[in-house]
Design an enzyme around this catalytic site. Structure first.
Site, PDB file in Angstrom:
ATOM      1  N   CYS A   1     -11.741   5.610  -2.602  1.00  0.00           N
ATOM      2  CA  CYS A   1     -11.255   5.488  -1.230  1.00  0.00           C
ATOM      3  C   CYS A   1     -11.683   4.195  -0.549  1.00  0.00           C
ATOM      4  O   CYS A   1     -10.976   3.692   0.322  1.00  0.00           O
ATOM      5  CB  CYS A   1     -11.714   6.693  -0.417  1.00  0.00           C
ATOM      6  SG  CYS A   1     -10.964   8.240  -0.964  1.00  0.00           S
TER       7      CYS A   1
ATOM      8  N   ASN B   1      -5.278   3.768  -5.556  1.00  0.00           N
ATOM      9  CA  ASN B   1      -6.233   4.837  -5.828  1.00  0.00           C
ATOM     10  C   ASN B   1      -5.575   6.206  -5.739  1.00  0.00           C
ATOM     11  O   ASN B   1      -5.100   6.726  -6.740  1.00  0.00           O
ATOM     12  CB  ASN B   1      -7.408   4.745  -4.859  1.00  0.00           C
ATOM     13  CG  ASN B   1      -8.402   5.872  -5.044  1.00  0.00           C
ATOM     14  OD1 ASN B   1      -8.810   6.148  -6.164  1.00  0.00           O
ATOM     15  ND2 ASN B   1      -8.766   6.549  -3.967  1.00  0.00           N
ATOM     16  N   GLU B   2      -5.474   6.781  -4.561  1.00  0.00           N
ATOM     17  CA  GLU B   2      -4.923   8.134  -4.417  1.00  0.00           C
ATOM     18  C   GLU B   2      -3.709   8.137  -3.498  1.00  0.00           C
ATOM     19  O   GLU B   2      -3.524   9.061  -2.704  1.00  0.00           O
ATOM     20  CB  GLU B   2      -5.994   9.088  -3.884  1.00  0.00           C
ATOM     21  CG  GLU B   2      -7.059   9.460  -4.889  1.00  0.00           C
ATOM     22  CD  GLU B   2      -8.018  10.529  -4.359  1.00  0.00           C
ATOM     23  OE1 GLU B   2      -8.007  10.781  -3.134  1.00  0.00           O
ATOM     24  OE2 GLU B   2      -8.762  11.109  -5.168  1.00  0.00           O
TER      25      GLU B   2
END
Length: 650
Positions: free
Chosen positions: A239, A373-374
């Site tokens: 994050c 990342n996400e």
């Protein structure tokens, strides 16, 4: 034991089943001659994110908090006394312009600075510590400072003096040689001479860093990483790569060059969890991309950096203005291309020269690069695609990693996997933080994956019980689940547990692989599961079945087998998640008749709630024994609630 924990453990046992007695024989058929998919050297790796004070105050060995006075509160971490102000005129470093001005006119209170470190400063008796700072005099004549280490009872136990002279910035240093061990010390700097002086970048570093590197890593924490025998090292996080907005995203170019002139960044874990808010949590970038690459090399792991794709964290920020438009992505893509040049380029190139100037002329041999990342939805693949095209055009040897989003299944996951196939990334990053039951049921997860699509990078995973603690329960569930990684080594190429580190006095998230305080560390049961896989990966999968099926929970058993062609050994991993002993008959096809010597390593606890702590670090540790198996038919008995690894000479 709390009622909730009793209930959780009862449910866990019921989910596994308690049927069957030790007298029941389970026959494993293992075909040593049928060599299967290669197990990648990167299979079992580690993932680092600066959460839980994992970098500053943890892995990065610097002991001073806010050493350049650049926090939003410039005195964060410091207690000034006497006449001390913060200035920015004619700074020593343009990217860190703040410095402290100290004036002393024989006031009774004295004038100086007191630094608290990270929940205290950990000092070990007999070790040497380098205290350094940049300084200049404002008034004429030399000015002398006294340097003290002070314990938590306010007693001074180390004293040195440093004299500065001259109106130009210079670096000064002194070696501290304390004779006592203190976990919660403070550094105190006091003016002894009348006058005015400026101080900047005040640093306290142990000389005993990992591999004795200047600006290096805390020795015990880095050694614990090396002891995992990791195949890959993912950094600098998940994050924090995204940032809450684009301004706070991780920018690797801010983390290289002279350490004194790397601008700080607020850490998103400063404020993300209101119940675990740490207003003093910033990234000094002393641990930057050069240090990450160097650490990867030192621990024998392939570096795997993650870069921002032009999106802020979608969990924290849904403002479209905080995302880079697709037609303005080129600076982000250039950062990715420049990073590859920094890692691998010749010393005659711009970024390769910087790497050489920092002390590493040879290439870091970067092979992997993750973009994003996400992220989820169409915002992500439409940004990822131009990255992939340009990286492939210039550096076709680099394997590009995309993401399947923040969940292990569901609408976003189902949308992103086909998109990753369309864009033709090399690996897809999957994340899952789930219950013990989910992990046990997930041992079959990759059995039905497309064998021809992108490979899997299990980039963040950990078993999360209700209390989110690192108990043996979570370690055993992970051990069982990971048999599915190895059995499907043709699909799964990399896996990394997350997060890696947590300071016992300053954490926001758990469970974590390694816990530490200012002087020591504790390896969790989960750590030992990762270590057993890392040290016993093997080179090729071989078939292991029970009643013609993979062993994925039948009679509470999970198993996989491999051969190690380098050592000419058979490796069998078995998790017994039940409360009964299990008798296993091993039908070893292809193994020459007679006795074969080897070892068995067992990780076991009779209590699923068992855990290792700083005070009791050895409650759950592996035990190694010699073993001798009779081929082609052998018999072993597994302890209940255990993970066993057999290594047998072929």
């Amino acid at each position: 034991m709390r009622r909730s924990m009793k209930k959780a453990i009862s449910l866990f046992l019921l989910s596994m089943g308690v049927s069957g007695l030790m007298a029941q024989t389970n026959e494993f058929k293992i075909d040593v001659q049928q060599t299967g998919a290669p197990i990648q050297s990167t299979m079992y790796g580690i993932f680092f994110e600066d959460i839980n004070f994992g970098a500053d105050g943890g892995l990065y060995a610097e002991l001073i908090k806010n050493r350049s006075f650049e926090f939003e509160n410039p005195f964060g971490g410091w207690t000034p006394f006497g006449n001390v102000t913060i200035q920015t005129k004619s700074p020593c470093f343009d990217k860190n312009p703040h410095y402290a001005r100290l004036s002393f006119n024989k006031e009774l209170t004295g004038t100086g600075l007191d630094n608290e470190g990270f929940k205290g400063i950990g000092i070990k008796a007999g070790e040497k510590y380098d205290l350094s700072f940049y300084a200049r005099t404002v008034t004429n004549g030399p000015i002398k400072f006294r340097i003290n280490l002070v314990n938590d009872k306010h007693d001074i136990y180390e004293t040195k003096e440093v004299e500065i002279n001259g109106k130009d910035w210079k670096k000064y240093s002194v070696v501290l040689t304390p004779e006592v061990t203190e976990a919660h010390s403070r550094l105190r700097i006091t003016m002894l001479t009348q006058g005015t002086a400026d101080l900047e970048h005040i640093s306290l570093f142990p000389q005993n860093t990992f591999n004795n590197r200047p600006n290096g890593m805390r020795a015990d924490l880095a050694q614990a990483l090396k002891d995992l025998k990791p195949g890959v090292f993912r950094f600098p996080g998940g994050c924090i790569v995204e940032g809450t907005n684009l301004a706070t995203r991780y920018q690797w170019k801010n983390t290289v060059g002279p350490v004194e002139n790397r601008p700080i960044n607020i850490n998103r874990w400063n404020y993300t969890f209101p119940h675990k808010k740490f207003p003093d949590y910033y990234q000094s970038y002393g641990l930057g991309f050069f240090e990450y690459f160097q650490l990867s090399e030192d621990i024998g792991a392939e570096p795997l950096p993650v870069l921002n794709c032009g999106l802020s964290c979608q969990y924290e920020n849904d403002d479209p203005n905080e995302n880079c438009p697709v037609d303005k992505l080129q600076p982000y893509i250039d950062d990715a291309l420049d990073l590859i040049e920094f890692a691998n380029g010749p010393v005659t190139s711009k970024w390769g020269k910087l790497r050489a100037d920092m002390g590493h002329p040879a290439s870091f041999n970067l092979k992997y690069l993750a973009i994003g990342n996400e992220q989820w939805g169409s915002l992500y693949p439409e940004r990822l695609e131009p990255f992939v095209k340009q990286i492939r055009a210039k550096y076709p040897e680099i394997q590009v990693i995309g993401s399947s989003g923040p969940q292990a299944e569901g609408e976003d996951f189902d949308y992103l996997w086909p998109e990753m196939k369309r864009i033709n990334v090399d690996l897809v990053d999957e994340h899952y933080y789930r219950s013990p039951e989910w992990f046990l049921n997930g041992a079959k997860r990759y059995d039905s994956y497309d064998r021809n699509g992108p490979k899997v990078f299990a980039g963040e995973y950990a078993c999360h019980p209700n209390n989110r603690e690192n108990s043996f329960l979570t370690a055993l569930a992970e051990a069982a689940f990971m048999t599915g990684f190895e059995r499907n080594a043709d699909v799964v190429h990399i896996c990394t547990y997350a997060p890696l580190f947590a300071h016992v006095d300053a954490w926001q998230w758990r469970p974590d692989l390694i816990w530490f305080d200012n002087l020591s560390l504790v390896k969790t049961p989960n750590y030992y599961v990762q270590q057993l896989y890392g040290h016993n990966a093997g080179t090729n999968v071989i078939p292991l079945s029970m009643q013609n099926e993979p062993v994925t929970g039948q009679n509470d058993l999970y198993a996989t087998a491999a051969v190690d062609k380098k050592t000419n050994e058979l490796i069998i991993k078995i998790a017994n998640t039940g409360i009964q002993h299990r008798k296993i008959k091993l039908d070893l096809n292809g193994l020459s008749g007679g006795k074969h010597k080897g070892t068995v390593t067992v990780l076991h606890a009779s209590d699923l709630e068992a855990k290792n702590t700083i005070c009791k670090p050895d409650q759950v540790v592996p035990v190694v024994s010699d073993v001798e198996l009779e081929a082609p038919a052998a018999e072993v008995i597994l302890r209940p609630l255990s993970f066993s690894v057999y290594r047998i000479a072929l």
